[in-house]
Motif scaffolding. Sequence first.
Motif, PDB file in Angstrom:
ATOM      1  N   ASP A  57       3.290 -78.635  71.149  1.00 23.10           N
ATOM      2  CA  ASP A  57       4.284 -78.154  70.537  1.00 23.10           C
ATOM      3  C   ASP A  57       4.380 -78.441  68.994  1.00 23.10           C
ATOM      4  O   ASP A  57       4.870 -79.737  68.609  1.00 23.10           O
ATOM      5  CB  ASP A  57       5.511 -78.977  71.336  1.00 23.10           C
ATOM      6  CG  ASP A  57       6.867 -78.123  70.734  1.00 23.10           C
ATOM      7  OD1 ASP A  57       6.815 -77.222  69.873  1.00 23.10           O
ATOM      8  OD2 ASP A  57       8.069 -78.516  71.013  1.00 23.10           O
ATOM      9  N   GLY A  72       6.146 -77.232  66.750  1.00 16.93           N
ATOM     10  CA  GLY A  72       7.317 -77.298  66.557  1.00 16.93           C
ATOM     11  C   GLY A  72       8.172 -78.563  66.428  1.00 16.93           C
ATOM     12  O   GLY A  72       8.761 -79.121  65.413  1.00 16.93           O
ATOM     13  N   LYS A 103       6.555 -80.514  63.672  1.00 20.02           N
ATOM     14  CA  LYS A 103       7.019 -80.141  62.213  1.00 20.02           C
ATOM     15  C   LYS A 103       8.201 -80.988  62.064  1.00 20.02           C
ATOM     16  O   LYS A 103       8.362 -81.524  60.956  1.00 20.02           O
ATOM     17  CB  LYS A 103       7.060 -78.738  62.254  1.00 20.02           C
ATOM     18  CG  LYS A 103       7.995 -78.339  61.109  1.00 20.02           C
ATOM     19  CD  LYS A 103       8.363 -76.798  61.093  1.00 20.02           C
ATOM     20  CE  LYS A 103       8.955 -76.270  59.940  1.00 20.02           C
ATOM     21  NZ  LYS A 103       9.222 -74.912  60.021  1.00 20.02           N
ATOM     22  N   ARG A 104       8.971 -81.108  63.322  1.00 21.32           N
ATOM     23  CA  ARG A 104      10.274 -82.063  62.959  1.00 21.32           C
ATOM     24  C   ARG A 104      10.091 -83.423  62.745  1.00 21.32           C
ATOM     25  O   ARG A 104      10.840 -84.060  61.935  1.00 21.32           O
ATOM     26  CB  ARG A 104      11.072 -81.821  64.122  1.00 21.32           C
ATOM     27  CG  ARG A 104      11.732 -80.390  64.406  1.00 21.32           C
ATOM     28  CD  ARG A 104      12.919 -80.243  65.506  1.00 21.32           C
ATOM     29  NE  ARG A 104      12.170 -80.541  66.657  1.00 21.32           N
ATOM     30  CZ  ARG A 104      11.601 -79.718  67.532  1.00 21.32           C
ATOM     31  NH1 ARG A 104      11.735 -78.229  66.925  1.00 21.32           N
ATOM     32  NH2 ARG A 104      11.353 -79.613  68.562  1.00 21.32           N
ATOM     33  N   ILE A 140       1.691 -74.743  60.414  1.00 19.03           N
ATOM     34  CA  ILE A 140       2.712 -74.537  61.270  1.00 19.03           C
ATOM     35  C   ILE A 140       3.394 -73.162  61.116  1.00 19.03           C
ATOM     36  O   ILE A 140       3.739 -72.318  62.131  1.00 19.03           O
ATOM     37  CB  ILE A 140       3.494 -75.779  61.560  1.00 19.03           C
ATOM     38  CG1 ILE A 140       2.838 -76.959  61.864  1.00 19.03           C
ATOM     39  CG2 ILE A 140       4.675 -75.406  62.514  1.00 19.03           C
ATOM     40  CD1 ILE A 140       3.435 -78.501  61.934  1.00 19.03           C
ATOM     41  N   ALA A 141       4.100 -73.053  59.815  1.00 20.21           N
ATOM     42  CA  ALA A 141       4.975 -71.828  59.674  1.00 20.21           C
ATOM     43  C   ALA A 141       4.544 -71.195  58.296  1.00 20.21           C
ATOM     44  O   ALA A 141       5.220 -71.779  57.180  1.00 20.21           O
ATOM     45  CB  ALA A 141       6.490 -72.486  59.700  1.00 20.21           C
TER      46      ALA A 141
END
Length: 432
Positions: free
Chosen positions: A74, A76, A79-80, A115-116
């Motif tokens: 994951d 995401g 990233k956090r 990632i983004a």
Amino acid sequence: MPKRRWPTEVELNERLALAATWLKRHRIAGQQVWPVSAGGAEASLWGGTVDAVCAVAALRRCGRQIASILDDVDLGATKRWIKTRQNKDGSFRSGEFAFAGAEPTAWALIALYEIAPDTRSREIENGLAFLESCIDVRDGSVASAPDGELPRTMPSALTLWAFALWRHRDDLQDNIVSYLLRCQDNASHGWGVTSSARPNPGTTAQVLVAFQAARVPSEAFQLAVEYVVKQQRDSGRWPNSLDEWHTAQDRTSLQLTNKCANSGTAWCLLALAKLEDHRSRTACLRAVQFLIGGDQTISGPNLVRGSWALWDDGAHRHIWLTGQIVVAVAAWRSALPPAGLRREGMRLTNGLLTVLDFVVNRAPLISTLGVLGAVVALTIDTAGTGLRDQLVGSGVTFRQSLLTSGLATAMLGAVSWVYRGARNWRSRRRRE
């Protein structure tokens, strides 16, 4: 020199799948972050998580067969976690070093882009602003920290790369490019860890990767590409290098020297992967064959299977090393034409140009052998018989054949010599 054979799609998929499984296996238990080395208990930004993120992103672009191995990764959540490593001044800290500076900050921004892509946020803006504070606006050099002590090549290249990905401050990108070009060694056309250090292929490749991201015209770094190609070993690998530096903060900490090992093979393969000249493609082929044809550990315990070792430290397997190699191999693979006639045509063209290079580079020897053959032919006595006739047949026919072959070889060598001279003249013009 090892035989150059193009790896099949099956071979590439098998080896990349092994690496994907290894990276997935060595996450910190219960988290979506990675340590510096397999088996480590402490998550690290630089050297661990960011390199794993870049590798996972690259592997997911290699097709569903490989991407499916990473379904439960994951990014995401990763990233956090990366954002929690950011300081108030915009810098990112890494467990591997005693300071938060340009290098981990640039790497964090590169990983967040993977990632983004193009998703700007407050954290991205703050990180870019911190990198700006590490730049000397007078000459475009970049230091590890805002104090500006000892600007170096690696923070300059990584900062340029991060700026280019996020399309940030074209004016500062131009300044950094100008600084790096001024630091280029005049003799070898490579870069060292500082402007006065001896050039090495790994650091040179870091600059080339940044230049390509910043869309610097290829003519500006073609001689550096030639330097990198010439530094490749017969096995297909490039030598590793060690980057060491100090910052003002180190004087008050127990860690007096920051050290970063660079994989020459991973960086050089990544720098050459998308180039289309046949020398770069041949160098990449040799590097990939070295990496997947014997250097990757494909058996043994889970701690090592699917990974690569740095130098001779077989007991340690680093996340950053396997991650960077995966990114480089995947970049090379994605730059190849699709399997079929286009790829076969590229292979044939590459082979013919390699033969041409072989002839051109040995022009003096070929000319000498041709002249010697012609001279020997002229000294043959065609009147004599006996043993000569039994070995070579008619003396007249043999002399004529030898003379023709000698003159043709001498002519080939002469033409190659002229071509090599013209090529070297053009290369010297590019240096001026």
